[in-house]
Design a protein around this motif. Sequence first.
Motif, PDB file in Angstrom:
ATOM      1  N   GLN A 194       7.628  60.559  64.517  1.00 42.43           N
ATOM      2  CA  GLN A 194       7.537  61.218  63.226  1.00 42.43           C
ATOM      3  C   GLN A 194       7.626  60.188  62.101  1.00 42.43           C
ATOM      4  O   GLN A 194       8.702  59.935  61.551  1.00 42.43           O
ATOM      5  CB  GLN A 194       8.654  62.261  63.079  1.00 42.43           C
ATOM      6  CG  GLN A 194       8.615  63.395  64.076  1.00 42.43           C
ATOM      7  CD  GLN A 194       7.374  64.249  63.926  1.00 42.43           C
ATOM      8  OE1 GLN A 194       6.855  64.415  62.813  1.00 42.43           O
ATOM      9  NE2 GLN A 194       6.868  64.789  65.034  1.00 42.43           N
ATOM     10  N   PRO A 195       6.522  59.548  61.729  1.00 46.36           N
ATOM     11  CA  PRO A 195       6.559  58.538  60.668  1.00 46.36           C
ATOM     12  C   PRO A 195       7.083  59.060  59.333  1.00 46.36           C
ATOM     13  O   PRO A 195       7.544  58.262  58.507  1.00 46.36           O
ATOM     14  CB  PRO A 195       5.088  58.115  60.543  1.00 46.36           C
ATOM     15  CG  PRO A 195       4.480  58.452  61.864  1.00 46.36           C
ATOM     16  CD  PRO A 195       5.175  59.694  62.316  1.00 46.36           C
ATOM     17  N   ASP A 196       7.010  60.368  59.124  1.00 51.00           N
ATOM     18  CA  ASP A 196       7.471  60.937  57.854  1.00 51.00           C
ATOM     19  C   ASP A 196       8.947  61.324  57.872  1.00 51.00           C
ATOM     20  O   ASP A 196       9.440  61.936  56.917  1.00 51.00           O
ATOM     21  CB  ASP A 196       6.628  62.167  57.492  1.00 51.00           C
ATOM     22  CG  ASP A 196       5.199  61.802  57.148  1.00 51.00           C
ATOM     23  OD1 ASP A 196       4.993  60.723  56.562  1.00 51.00           O
ATOM     24  OD2 ASP A 196       4.290  62.583  57.478  1.00 51.00           O
ATOM     25  N   ASP A 197       9.663  60.945  58.934  1.00 47.17           N
ATOM     26  CA  ASP A 197      11.104  61.206  59.013  1.00 47.17           C
ATOM     27  C   ASP A 197      11.774  60.630  57.766  1.00 47.17           C
ATOM     28  O   ASP A 197      11.526  59.483  57.380  1.00 47.17           O
ATOM     29  CB  ASP A 197      11.669  60.550  60.277  1.00 47.17           C
ATOM     30  CG  ASP A 197      13.125  60.932  60.535  1.00 47.17           C
ATOM     31  OD1 ASP A 197      13.963  60.750  59.624  1.00 47.17           O
ATOM     32  OD2 ASP A 197      13.419  61.387  61.650  1.00 47.17           O
ATOM     33  N   ILE A 198      12.625  61.412  57.132  1.00 42.08           N
ATOM     34  CA  ILE A 198      13.271  60.994  55.890  1.00 42.08           C
ATOM     35  C   ILE A 198      14.085  59.713  56.072  1.00 42.08           C
ATOM     36  O   ILE A 198      14.217  58.899  55.154  1.00 42.08           O
ATOM     37  CB  ILE A 198      14.148  62.136  55.326  1.00 42.08           C
ATOM     38  CG1 ILE A 198      14.605  61.797  53.909  1.00 42.08           C
ATOM     39  CG2 ILE A 198      15.353  62.396  56.249  1.00 42.08           C
ATOM     40  CD1 ILE A 198      15.293  62.955  53.209  1.00 42.08           C
ATOM     41  N   ARG A 199      14.611  59.497  57.274  1.00 45.25           N
ATOM     42  CA  ARG A 199      15.399  58.285  57.523  1.00 45.25           C
ATOM     43  C   ARG A 199      14.511  57.046  57.530  1.00 45.25           C
ATOM     44  O   ARG A 199      14.905  55.977  57.043  1.00 45.25           O
ATOM     45  CB  ARG A 199      16.154  58.424  58.841  1.00 45.25           C
ATOM     46  CG  ARG A 199      17.221  59.521  58.811  1.00 45.25           C
ATOM     47  CD  ARG A 199      17.736  59.849  60.187  1.00 45.25           C
ATOM     48  NE  ARG A 199      16.673  60.393  61.045  1.00 45.25           N
ATOM     49  CZ  ARG A 199      16.889  60.880  62.259  1.00 45.25           C
ATOM     50  NH1 ARG A 199      18.111  60.901  62.768  1.00 45.25           N
ATOM     51  NH2 ARG A 199      15.884  61.363  62.977  1.00 45.25           N
ATOM     52  N   LEU A 200      13.315  57.175  58.062  1.00 45.84           N
ATOM     53  CA  LEU A 200      12.374  56.060  58.037  1.00 45.84           C
ATOM     54  C   LEU A 200      11.919  55.780  56.611  1.00 45.84           C
ATOM     55  O   LEU A 200      11.735  54.618  56.216  1.00 45.84           O
ATOM     56  CB  LEU A 200      11.181  56.363  58.933  1.00 45.84           C
ATOM     57  CG  LEU A 200      11.489  56.542  60.425  1.00 45.84           C
ATOM     58  CD1 LEU A 200      10.210  56.858  61.186  1.00 45.84           C
ATOM     59  CD2 LEU A 200      12.153  55.295  61.004  1.00 45.84           C
ATOM     60  N   LYS A 201      11.729  56.828  55.830  1.00 42.12           N
ATOM     61  CA  LYS A 201      11.351  56.644  54.428  1.00 42.12           C
ATOM     62  C   LYS A 201      12.441  55.879  53.684  1.00 42.12           C
ATOM     63  O   LYS A 201      12.144  55.034  52.829  1.00 42.12           O
ATOM     64  CB  LYS A 201      11.106  58.002  53.771  1.00 42.12           C
ATOM     65  CG  LYS A 201       9.832  58.703  54.241  1.00 42.12           C
ATOM     66  CD  LYS A 201       9.618  60.002  53.485  1.00 42.12           C
ATOM     67  CE  LYS A 201       8.306  60.667  53.909  1.00 42.12           C
ATOM     68  NZ  LYS A 201       8.074  61.941  53.182  1.00 42.12           N
ATOM     69  N   GLU A 202      13.698  56.165  54.006  1.00 40.72           N
ATOM     70  CA  GLU A 202      14.796  55.443  53.369  1.00 40.72           C
ATOM     71  C   GLU A 202      14.740  53.965  53.714  1.00 40.72           C
ATOM     72  O   GLU A 202      14.945  53.099  52.852  1.00 40.72           O
ATOM     73  CB  GLU A 202      16.138  56.036  53.804  1.00 40.72           C
ATOM     74  CG  GLU A 202      17.330  55.287  53.201  1.00 40.72           C
ATOM     75  CD  GLU A 202      18.659  55.750  53.762  1.00 40.72           C
ATOM     76  OE1 GLU A 202      19.658  55.042  53.560  1.00 40.72           O
ATOM     77  OE2 GLU A 202      18.686  56.802  54.427  1.00 40.72           O
ATOM     78  N   LEU A 203      14.464  53.659  54.983  1.00 42.19           N
ATOM     79  CA  LEU A 203      14.363  52.257  55.390  1.00 42.19           C
ATOM     80  C   LEU A 203      13.209  51.568  54.661  1.00 42.19           C
ATOM     81  O   LEU A 203      13.353  50.430  54.190  1.00 42.19           O
ATOM     82  CB  LEU A 203      14.174  52.162  56.901  1.00 42.19           C
ATOM     83  CG  LEU A 203      15.379  52.540  57.766  1.00 42.19           C
ATOM     84  CD1 LEU A 203      15.001  52.500  59.249  1.00 42.19           C
ATOM     85  CD2 LEU A 203      16.567  51.617  57.497  1.00 42.19           C
ATOM     86  N   LEU A 204      12.077  52.243  54.573  1.00 44.29           N
ATOM     87  CA  LEU A 204      10.920  51.653  53.903  1.00 44.29           C
ATOM     88  C   LEU A 204      11.208  51.369  52.429  1.00 44.29           C
ATOM     89  O   LEU A 204      10.769  50.349  51.884  1.00 44.29           O
ATOM     90  CB  LEU A 204       9.710  52.576  54.032  1.00 44.29           C
ATOM     91  CG  LEU A 204       9.079  52.684  55.421  1.00 44.29           C
ATOM     92  CD1 LEU A 204       8.021  53.776  55.431  1.00 44.29           C
ATOM     93  CD2 LEU A 204       8.477  51.366  55.846  1.00 44.29           C
TER      94      LEU A 204
END
Length: 284
Positions: A69-79
């Motif tokens: 899930q590339p749109d996971d909010i946790r990944l967005k935070e890392l980005l």
Amino acid sequence: MTDSSAHQWMRDQQRLGHTLCLVLNAESERDMRQSLLKSCQFDDYLSVYNDTLVADLADAGPFVFTFDQPDDIRLKELLKNAQRNWGWFASIQKGDLKSLVKHWQARLIIGARPHQALYRFHDNRVLSRALAHLTEEAYPAFLGPAISVCYWQGTRWESTNNPAPATYPVPAQPLWHQVPAPDTQAAEIRLINAHRYLLAEHVQAYARLAEQHDPDTWLRGRLAQAEAWGWLAPEQLEFLLIQGLRAQGDTLSPYWQVRPGEMPDEHFERVRLATALCQGDATL
């Protein structure tokens, strides 16, 4: 690459049927690691330090997570917080997570005893410099099963494709060990390795020191002294740290000071010999 470009890389890799991985620096991202662990299946992640010579550091070492899930909010935070240098992304063939982790486990230790150090492959700055230094022909032995990697280069997101992803033996003289590190990071690497060395080899003396001094401040002071003297070889750093633990109070004897015109190696040999004579220890 912008954040959106990093997302595009993820989508492109998924479209090709590849599995996405997050290589996470768990030591500085404990909350993120715990959040990911709570939502992961058991076979969706691995601790890299587990089942290695540094298994006792597994809790603080890097973890590799697979995700879809590339749109996971946790990944967005890392980005959005790439400046925290939390790690990087990779794509692999489905089912290759164990192979990827074994690849890096085989490349963890640099040098020979007693001057071994950990290779911080999970640091995006280390990965970025290595890829900038290596030729494309050297990518496969470095990246192993990773098909492609996406990482923060310092000012932007970049991606690099592996021309021949597979399992490879570690070269006798890995080219990525020859990548020069910036002065600031080299100092931090020396600090981390020195701390781990004292915990592993001189934990009781280090604990006694901590009763009187802040260990981090003391260690930074000793390493700053080593840099000022040009004592950066493993043998020289080890000698300075051990003798610093033995010293009464927080000062070294006057004979430790560099003499006018004395070169670093001459200075070290003089101090080493004088210390051996003072302590009656001919093995120093």
